[in-house]
Structure formats: structure tokens, C-alpha cells
Scaffold this motif. Structure first.
Motif, PDB file in Angstrom:
ATOM      1  N   GLU A   1     -10.837   3.217  -7.411  1.00  0.00           N
ATOM      2  CA  GLU A   1      -9.845   3.746  -8.705  1.00  0.00           C
ATOM      3  C   GLU A   1      -8.778   4.640  -7.977  1.00  0.00           C
ATOM      4  O   GLU A   1      -8.796   5.230  -6.824  1.00  0.00           O
ATOM      5  CB  GLU A   1     -10.930   4.997  -9.114  1.00  0.00           C
ATOM      6  CG  GLU A   1     -10.636   5.537 -10.599  1.00  0.00           C
ATOM      7  CD  GLU A   1      -9.495   6.622 -10.609  1.00  0.00           C
ATOM      8  OE1 GLU A   1      -8.796   6.577 -11.759  1.00  0.00           O
ATOM      9  OE2 GLU A   1      -9.473   7.142  -9.537  1.00  0.00           O
ATOM     10  N   VAL A   2      -7.608   4.483  -8.674  1.00  0.00           N
ATOM     11  CA  VAL A   2      -6.329   5.079  -7.863  1.00  0.00           C
ATOM     12  C   VAL A   2      -5.718   6.120  -8.947  1.00  0.00           C
ATOM     13  O   VAL A   2      -4.527   6.737  -8.548  1.00  0.00           O
ATOM     14  CB  VAL A   2      -5.365   3.785  -7.863  1.00  0.00           C
ATOM     15  CG1 VAL A   2      -5.616   2.920  -6.930  1.00  0.00           C
ATOM     16  CG2 VAL A   2      -4.930   3.183  -9.129  1.00  0.00           C
TER      17      VAL A   2
ATOM     18  N   LEU B   1       4.441  -7.847  -5.486  1.00  0.00           N
ATOM     19  CA  LEU B   1       4.988  -9.071  -5.870  1.00  0.00           C
ATOM     20  C   LEU B   1       4.750  -9.982  -6.982  1.00  0.00           C
ATOM     21  O   LEU B   1       5.243 -10.954  -7.484  1.00  0.00           O
ATOM     22  CB  LEU B   1       5.614  -9.794  -4.745  1.00  0.00           C
ATOM     23  CG  LEU B   1       6.123  -9.150  -3.590  1.00  0.00           C
ATOM     24  CD1 LEU B   1       6.718 -10.383  -2.831  1.00  0.00           C
ATOM     25  CD2 LEU B   1       7.312  -8.493  -3.996  1.00  0.00           C
ATOM     26  N   VAL B   2       3.455  -9.231  -7.509  1.00  0.00           N
ATOM     27  CA  VAL B   2       2.734  -9.891  -8.578  1.00  0.00           C
ATOM     28  C   VAL B   2       3.569  -9.727 -10.010  1.00  0.00           C
ATOM     29  O   VAL B   2       3.554 -10.515 -10.765  1.00  0.00           O
ATOM     30  CB  VAL B   2       1.497  -9.598  -8.913  1.00  0.00           C
ATOM     31  CG1 VAL B   2       0.725  -9.800 -10.179  1.00  0.00           C
ATOM     32  CG2 VAL B   2       0.566  -9.803  -7.451  1.00  0.00           C
ATOM     33  N   THR B   3       4.156  -8.610 -10.265  1.00  0.00           N
ATOM     34  CA  THR B   3       4.778  -8.125 -10.991  1.00  0.00           C
ATOM     35  C   THR B   3       6.374  -8.698 -11.131  1.00  0.00           C
ATOM     36  O   THR B   3       6.829  -8.835 -10.153  1.00  0.00           O
ATOM     37  CB  THR B   3       4.995  -6.535 -11.408  1.00  0.00           C
ATOM     38  OG1 THR B   3       5.684  -6.218 -10.284  1.00  0.00           O
ATOM     39  CG2 THR B   3       3.425  -6.096 -11.463  1.00  0.00           C
ATOM     40  N   PRO B   4       6.926  -8.994 -12.277  1.00  0.00           N
ATOM     41  CA  PRO B   4       8.372  -9.369 -12.149  1.00  0.00           C
ATOM     42  C   PRO B   4       9.167  -8.340 -11.382  1.00  0.00           C
ATOM     43  O   PRO B   4      10.288  -8.620 -10.673  1.00  0.00           O
ATOM     44  CB  PRO B   4       8.578  -9.415 -13.792  1.00  0.00           C
ATOM     45  CG  PRO B   4       7.451  -9.745 -14.419  1.00  0.00           C
ATOM     46  CD  PRO B   4       6.409  -8.881 -13.588  1.00  0.00           C
ATOM     47  N   GLN B   5       9.107  -7.000 -11.723  1.00  0.00           N
ATOM     48  CA  GLN B   5       9.786  -6.019 -11.164  1.00  0.00           C
ATOM     49  C   GLN B   5       9.782  -5.986  -9.632  1.00  0.00           C
ATOM     50  O   GLN B   5      10.775  -5.958  -8.949  1.00  0.00           O
ATOM     51  CB  GLN B   5       9.319  -4.591 -11.726  1.00  0.00           C
ATOM     52  CG  GLN B   5       9.392  -4.448 -13.185  1.00  0.00           C
ATOM     53  CD  GLN B   5       8.185  -4.690 -13.836  1.00  0.00           C
ATOM     54  OE1 GLN B   5       7.350  -5.631 -13.555  1.00  0.00           O
ATOM     55  NE2 GLN B   5       7.962  -3.993 -14.836  1.00  0.00           N
TER      56      GLN B   5
ATOM     57  N   SER C   1      -1.922  -1.196  -4.676  1.00  0.00           N
ATOM     58  CA  SER C   1      -0.896  -2.324  -5.374  1.00  0.00           C
ATOM     59  C   SER C   1      -1.919  -3.467  -6.160  1.00  0.00           C
ATOM     60  O   SER C   1      -1.527  -4.175  -6.760  1.00  0.00           O
ATOM     61  CB  SER C   1      -0.174  -3.220  -4.128  1.00  0.00           C
ATOM     62  OG  SER C   1       0.989  -2.040  -3.753  1.00  0.00           O
ATOM     63  N   SER C   2      -3.161  -3.368  -5.656  1.00  0.00           N
ATOM     64  CA  SER C   2      -4.093  -4.143  -6.326  1.00  0.00           C
ATOM     65  C   SER C   2      -4.602  -3.757  -7.724  1.00  0.00           C
ATOM     66  O   SER C   2      -5.225  -4.487  -8.356  1.00  0.00           O
ATOM     67  CB  SER C   2      -5.431  -4.356  -5.269  1.00  0.00           C
ATOM     68  OG  SER C   2      -6.125  -3.182  -5.437  1.00  0.00           O
ATOM     69  N   HIS C   3      -3.966  -2.433  -8.179  1.00  0.00           N
ATOM     70  CA  HIS C   3      -4.112  -2.011  -9.475  1.00  0.00           C
ATOM     71  C   HIS C   3      -2.776  -2.269 -10.344  1.00  0.00           C
ATOM     72  O   HIS C   3      -1.935  -1.997  -9.656  1.00  0.00           O
ATOM     73  CB  HIS C   3      -4.930  -0.719  -9.331  1.00  0.00           C
ATOM     74  CG  HIS C   3      -6.058  -0.431  -8.564  1.00  0.00           C
ATOM     75  ND1 HIS C   3      -7.394  -0.313  -9.190  1.00  0.00           N
ATOM     76  CD2 HIS C   3      -6.182  -0.264  -7.321  1.00  0.00           C
ATOM     77  CE1 HIS C   3      -8.135  -0.054  -8.670  1.00  0.00           C
ATOM     78  NE2 HIS C   3      -7.772  -0.151  -7.294  1.00  0.00           N
ATOM     79  N   ALA C   4      -2.868  -2.520 -11.300  1.00  0.00           N
ATOM     80  CA  ALA C   4      -1.752  -2.715 -12.386  1.00  0.00           C
ATOM     81  C   ALA C   4      -0.899  -1.581 -12.206  1.00  0.00           C
ATOM     82  O   ALA C   4       0.202  -1.534 -12.068  1.00  0.00           O
ATOM     83  CB  ALA C   4      -2.297  -3.042 -13.847  1.00  0.00           C
TER      84      ALA C   4
END
Length: 340
Positions: free
Chosen positions: A180-181, A257-261, A216-219
């Protein structure tokens, strides 16, 4: 880089050879009585003897069954620094054994140790964080740290603690933030970790990157890493002299880098050349993470166009001894070769 070490030496008047230690089945019961003695010296000597005994997992099992943890928890608030030092040392040694970790978690030792985060004695705090680090490696332990509300104070301690203790805190956070983050993000963990990426001590740089990997593994963590402009700093660490720093930084990038941003930020920071360098180094432990990060960048038209010129780099990875690297390279080539 050489680091000053926290001393664990006892005061000269505490001689472990003078500890009255019974033998056989009465040894531990007698020590438990001595821990509860009103005599300070008796308590100190009993703790010194107990420290030696709990290196044996069978003694750890017996001590837990005899109720030692209740006695030890009571001694954590003792006014004598030596009693606190040896009590936390006993707990840290017990935490090295699986039976000890399970017992410490069940008996609420995590919450009991929380009061020592501000202990004036360095070795007491170090021992405390060693226990947290060991217990957080178990899902139940990580949950215990979260339930005790320790994440915000641990994040704050990263800014003030000694380097040796910061390393332990980062180990604890890496396991807890896998679960949990939100509390860590609310406590400002990302900017603090970003600062630690530039720490002169390589172990702290490496573990800070590992914690950012878990974040970074969490959205919501991916968003925070982008907003705090951490990606360019992670890219700079791909050229770090320490392989562990490279591996964890590449791993954190892979998730970010999973997100477009995240991809846009990486392209703006010229991410492709240092990532390709890692892929081309056959001995690099970071090449798997680097391949996966480049695969994500290949989803952008400009990334795909650039990587087409380096297709041979991925082609050579198809003969890598690691099957994981081979599979990642196959996927990367498929993405790079895709035509709209």
C-alpha cells in the motif's frame, strides 16, 4: 564509500562473563525471572546472556513459549540505556529466525518498538530498525508496520537519521509499499526518495530506487513519480558505477513508463541512449529491465523510429543465456517492427 558505524559496545561495568546462567532446562526460566528483577545489574546481565542464547532457534522457540516477549516489551521503555540496547539487540537476533519473526509479529512487538524511533541512543534505534526491516519481509510483518501507522514517521526519519539507519528504513519501506502506498505518498515520500537518489552512499541510492520501483508499481505512485520529475534522475543513475543502482533504477523506470506521461517525460529526457547502452552490455544485470523500458518507449512513434535503427541490439539478445531476456527481446522486436 566508507561509512561510520554505530557502536554496539557495552559500558565497561557490564561483564557478560559474570552473568549467572543456569544450565539445562532451567536456564531460560531463570533468565526470565532475572529480567523482571528490580536490580538493574541483574537485568543487564540477564539480557547479555539472553543475547547469546537466542542465536539458537530452539532457544528462541522456548523463550517465546515461556513468555519472554512480554518481559522484553516491558524493558523497551526502561530508563537505562544499556537495558534498552540489549533488549532491542535480543529482539533483532530473534528476528533473524523464522520462528522469532512469527512470534514477534503475533505478540505485538512492532507497536511496542515504535516508541524507540526517537531514542537518543543510536544503537537502540539501529536495532529497532533492523527488527522492522526483518519483519517487513513477511506479508504479515509489512501489514503490521502499516497497521501501526509507522509509514509517515519512517519517511520523515529518512531526512534526519544516520546513513546506516536510513538504509534499514528503505528496506522496510520497499516491502511495505509493495502492499500500500497512499500513506507514503501523503507523507511526501517521492520527493524525499528523489533526493536520496543522489546520496553519496551507493547502498542508499540503490534502495531508494528500489522503493521508487515499488511505488511506481501502483497507479497513484506512477503519477507522483512523473509529477515530481523523478524520471530524469532515474535515467542519470543508469550510468551509475554500481550495478545494483543500475538494476533498481531501470526497474523503477520500467514501471514509471507504463503511463503516457511517463513515456513522454522519458523521451524528453533522452532516455533511449542510456537504456540501449545497458542492453548492449552482456554482463549488465539491468538489461532485462532496460529492454522492457525500451519496449514501452517503442510504443511511441518517435521511439519506434529511433529503435528501428538499433534492432540488431535486440536481435543479439535472442541468444542470451537468460530465457527472460530472450522473451523480452522477442517482445521488443515485435513492438519495434509493428507498422500502423
Amino acid at each position: 564509500m566508507a561509512q561510520p558505524r554505530i557502536s554496539a559496545y557495552l559500558p565497561p561495568d557490564i561483564d557478560p562473563t559474570k552473568a549467572a546462567l543456569a544450565f539445562g532446562r532451567r536456564a531460560l526460566p531463570k533468565l526470565n525471572e532475572e529480567l523482571q528483577s528490580p536490580e538493574l545489574l541483574t537485568q543487564q546481565r540477564a539480557l547479555v546472556a539472553l543475547c547469546d542464547l537466542v542465536h539458537d532457534p530452539e532457544k528462541v522457540y522456548e523463550a517465546i513459549a515461556l513468555g519472554f516477549l512480554d518481559s522484553l516489551k516491558a524493558l523497551l521503555v526502561h530508563e537505562d540505556r544499556t537495558v534498552r540496547q540489549k533488549t532491542t539487540e535480543v529482539l533483532s537476533v530473534m528476528a533473524l529466525h523464522s520462528i522469532g519473526r512469527e512470534g514477534l509479529i503475533r505478540r505485538g512487538v512492532i507497536s511496542a518498538l515504535a516508541g524507540l524511533l526517537d531514542d537518543p541512543v543510536d544503537i537502540c534505534r539501529k536495532n529497532t530498525h533492523q527488527v522492522f526491516d526483518m519483519l517487513a519481509r513477511l506479508p504479515e510483518g509489512a501489514g503490521g508496520v502499516l497497521q501501526a501507522g509507522l509509514i509517515p514517521p519512517l519517511v520523515l526519519k529518512l531526512e534526519t537519521e544516520l546513513d546506516e539507519i536510513q538504509e534499514l528504513i528503505l528496506g522496510t519501506l520497499s516491502n511495505c509499499l509493495r502492499v500500500e502506498v497512499s500513506e507514503a505518498l501523503a507523507a511526501g515520500a517521492v520527493p524525499v526518495l528523489k533526493e536520496k537518489l543522489s546520496h553519496p552512499y551507493s547502498a542508499i541510492r540503490s534502495k531508494a530506487a528500489w522503493v521508487l520501483l515499488e511505488i511506481s508499481s501502483h497507479a497513484e505512485g506512477k503519477i507522483a513519480v512523473f509529477e515530481e520529475e523523478v524520471i530524469p534522475v532515474l535515467l542519470s543513475l543508469l550510468e551509475d558505477a554500481q550495478p545494483a543502482v543500475q538494476v533498481n533504477s531501470a526497474g523503477a523506470l520500467m514501471f514509471a513508463l507504463v503511463t503516457p506521461q511517463g513515456r513522454s517525460s522519458a523521451m524528453g529526457a533522452a532516455a533511449i541512449p542510456p537504456l540501449l547502452t545497458l542492453v548492449a552490455e552482456e554482463t549488465s544485470k539491468a538489461r532485462l529491465n532496460a529492454i522492457k523500458a525500451l519496449t514501452l518507449l517503442a510504443e511511441l512513434p518517435e521511439g519506434r523510429q529511433t529503435l528501428l535503427e538499433h534492432r540488431d541490439t535486440f536481435q543479439r539478445c535472442l541468444d542470451d543465456p537468460s530465457e527472460a531476456v530472450q522473451r523480452a527481446a522477442e517482445i521488443a522486436i515485435t513492438v519495434i517492427d509493428w507498422k500502423p
